[in-house]
Design a protein around this motif. Structure first.
Motif, PDB file in Angstrom:
ATOM      1  N   ASP A 395       0.915  -1.214   0.162  1.00  0.00           N
ATOM      2  CA  ASP A 395       0.034  -0.164  -0.003  1.00  0.00           C
ATOM      3  C   ASP A 395       0.939   1.332   0.135  1.00  0.00           C
ATOM      4  O   ASP A 395       1.461   1.525   0.976  1.00  0.00           O
ATOM      5  CB  ASP A 395      -1.003  -0.082   1.155  1.00  0.00           C
ATOM      6  CG  ASP A 395      -1.817   1.210   1.379  1.00  0.00           C
ATOM      7  OD1 ASP A 395      -1.734   1.877   0.546  1.00  0.00           O
ATOM      8  OD2 ASP A 395      -2.643   1.068   2.317  1.00  0.00           O
ATOM      9  N   ASP A 396       1.077   1.893  -1.157  1.00  0.00           N
ATOM     10  CA  ASP A 396       0.519   1.826  -2.449  1.00  0.00           C
ATOM     11  C   ASP A 396       1.132   1.183  -3.542  1.00  0.00           C
ATOM     12  O   ASP A 396       1.274   0.062  -3.656  1.00  0.00           O
ATOM     13  CB  ASP A 396      -0.270   3.255  -2.762  1.00  0.00           C
ATOM     14  CG  ASP A 396      -1.050   3.711  -1.676  1.00  0.00           C
ATOM     15  OD1 ASP A 396      -2.015   3.332  -1.270  1.00  0.00           O
ATOM     16  OD2 ASP A 396      -0.914   4.924  -1.285  1.00  0.00           O
ATOM     17  N   TRP A 415      -3.658   0.109  -4.136  1.00  0.00           N
ATOM     18  CA  TRP A 415      -2.721  -0.607  -3.101  1.00  0.00           C
ATOM     19  C   TRP A 415      -3.400  -2.057  -3.154  1.00  0.00           C
ATOM     20  O   TRP A 415      -4.795  -2.358  -3.538  1.00  0.00           O
ATOM     21  CB  TRP A 415      -3.061  -0.103  -1.734  1.00  0.00           C
ATOM     22  CG  TRP A 415      -4.581   0.181  -1.399  1.00  0.00           C
ATOM     23  CD1 TRP A 415      -5.424  -0.918  -0.537  1.00  0.00           C
ATOM     24  CD2 TRP A 415      -5.437   1.287  -1.639  1.00  0.00           C
ATOM     25  NE1 TRP A 415      -6.605  -0.568  -0.463  1.00  0.00           N
ATOM     26  CE2 TRP A 415      -6.981   0.746  -1.107  1.00  0.00           C
ATOM     27  CE3 TRP A 415      -5.364   2.176  -2.408  1.00  0.00           C
ATOM     28  CZ2 TRP A 415      -7.831   1.578  -1.148  1.00  0.00           C
ATOM     29  CZ3 TRP A 415      -6.582   3.316  -2.567  1.00  0.00           C
ATOM     30  CH2 TRP A 415      -7.921   2.856  -1.715  1.00  0.00           C
TER      31      TRP A 415
END
Length: 474
Positions: A395-396, A415
């Protein structure tokens, strides 16, 4: 009157008979009871020799000056003085004096009562005969003492026995001991040839063969010859890229059971030896020689083998190599989601043992949103096979480079994308450059760099610190 005449006649006959008997008995007694017989060497009867699988037996004979008045013994012992002189002055040509340990003989010759000669058997061991084929072999024995008042003729005290080895054996029947596989050669072993693989390492069966008809049990030893390898490395082009095999196990004592013509000889090399040689990628060499057979004789050329092992043999090993890595060099860029695209220096540099983060893992540096990070270094592939790398718990945005090639490339603000994975074949023990990128936009954040190798039984997991090595600091 008649009775008186008969008595006189019978008495006369008895007197004659007794007189004749006494004269004969005295004559016989005189011939057997004489003492002080002289004993002389009377030679060897090679024409009467006999042979079995172990010995050639030759009769030697002594002669007495007259019948023995009593049974007695004549002592004998091996001697080399006369024999060596005859060999040195070429009276005995193409002849080898047999050492005493290649002979079997009694210490005495038994002379029975009433005889004027005696014979005993001298044994030549087939091992010694075969060792000197096709020459002649000789042995000499000296008469040293005659018991019971008898004496030795000093001018005839030595018996010499000469055997032509070609009369008792043939080249194809000699009991030669040879290394069965590769004997007398440089035995080059490449991947998948002439060895078997175990969980512990490589086993190279060589074996030892006995020529001729097997007989009694015996043993022979094997030893390594370091000097030979050193010379070959210095002089033979085949050994230019070779080192002495540093660690191995070998059957140093090879035992043959009765009536068996083969013995076990093998070399066992643990995988750790190949692993230690992976970076150098050298061939490994070992010279083995046979020696000290308790019976029989070493083959003149096939009593040794020189092993030359190709490093590619290590490809047959797929056990897990545990590295000593310390992690990857991490670079963090605050208030920037594109790393150093504009030439800026990282806000934070450190070594991260693994890439296994969730939450605000760089919160202490004031990085919660709007930052990017990069991990650089090398990955030691612990096994051989198809690797799948994952940046799905990410993430991301993510990117992953192996040896400079982007196998995952989705450096966006998305993500936890399940398609962020890639498969690549890696070789066991190789170190590959690895570089992972992380982009954090806003909100939650995590980065978990995982891999799996199903063919080697490695399930999906975080890449361990032991396999990661940081890039040098610029």
């Amino acid at each position: 009157m008649i009775q008186i005449v008969k008595k006189i006649f019978l008495a006369s006959i008895m007197a004659v008979a007794i007189s004749g008997c006494k004269e004969e008995e005295l004559e016989t007694f005189d011939s057997v009871s004489a003492t002080g017989r002289v004993v002389a060497a009377d030679g060897a009867s090679v024409a009467s020799m006999t042979k079995d699988n172990d010995l050639v037996m030759v009769p030697i004979r002594v002669k007495l000056s007259g019948p023995a008045g009593k049974a007695f013994q004549v002592s004998i012992e091996p001697t080399t003085d006369t024999l060596n002189k005859l060999i040195a002055n070429n009276t005995l040509q193409n002849t080898i004096a047999m050492p005493s340990n290649s002979l079997e003989y009694p210490n005495v010759i038994n002379v029975p009562y009433g005889t004027d000669s005696a014979t005993v058997l001298i044994g030549f061991k087939m091992t010694g005969i075969e060792q000197h084929f096709p020459k002649k072999v000789a042995a000499a024995f000296r008469l040293t003492n005659a018991g019971k008042g008898n004496s030795i003729d000093p001018s005839k005290s030595t018996i010499i026995v000469v055997i032509d080895t070609r009369d008792v054996t043939k080249l194809e029947d000699i009991h030669y001991l040879s290394i069965a596989k590769g004997g007398g050669t440089v035995f080059e072993i490449g991947r998948g040839t002439d060895y078997s693989v175990t969980s512990a390492g490589v086993n190279i069966p060589l074996g030892v063969n006995l020529g001729g008809v097997a007989g009694k049990p015996f043993s022979v030893k094997a030893f390594s010859d370091v000097d030979t390898i050193s010379k070959l490395i210095a002089t033979d082009p085949r050994f230019t890229n070779a080192i002495l095999l540093p660690d191995y196990e070998v059957d140093t004592n090879i035992n043959f059971k009765s009536n068996v013509n083969t013995g076990n000889l093998s070399v066992r090399i643990p995988w750790r030896v190949f692993d230690a040689n992976m970076a150098a990628n050298k061939k490994m060499a070992l010279a083995l020689k046979l020696r000290n057979p308790s019976r029989h004789v070493l083959h003149p050329t096939n009593n040794y083998v020189i092993l030359l092992l190709d490093p590619s043999i290590n490809l047959d090993n797929n056990s897990f190599i545990v590295g000593d890595g310390t992690g990857l060099r991490a670079e963090y860029y605050k208030d920037n989601q594109q790393l150093d695209f504009d030439g800026r220096k990282p806000t934070l540099t450190r070594i991260d043992a693994t890439v296994d983060f969730g939450g605000d893992w760089v919160g202490s540096a004031g990085m919660f949103d709007n930052y990017s990070s990069r991990w650089k270094g090398e990955f030691l592939a612990p096994v051989r096979g198809q690797y799948t790398f994952y940046q799905t718990d990410w993430d991301d945005g993510s990117r992953l480079f192996i040896n400079g090639v982007a196998i995952i490339d989705d450096f966006t603000d998305r993500w936890d994308i399940p398609t962020r994975k890639a498969t690549i074949f890696l070789e066991r023990g190789e170190r590959y450059t690895i570089e992972a990128h992380h982009r954090e936009n806003v909100g939650g954040q995590q980065a978990r760099l995982q891999y799996e190798v199903p063919s080697a039984g490695i399930g999906r997991q975080i890449i361990p610190q032991t396999q990661l090595f940081p890039a040098p600091e610029k």
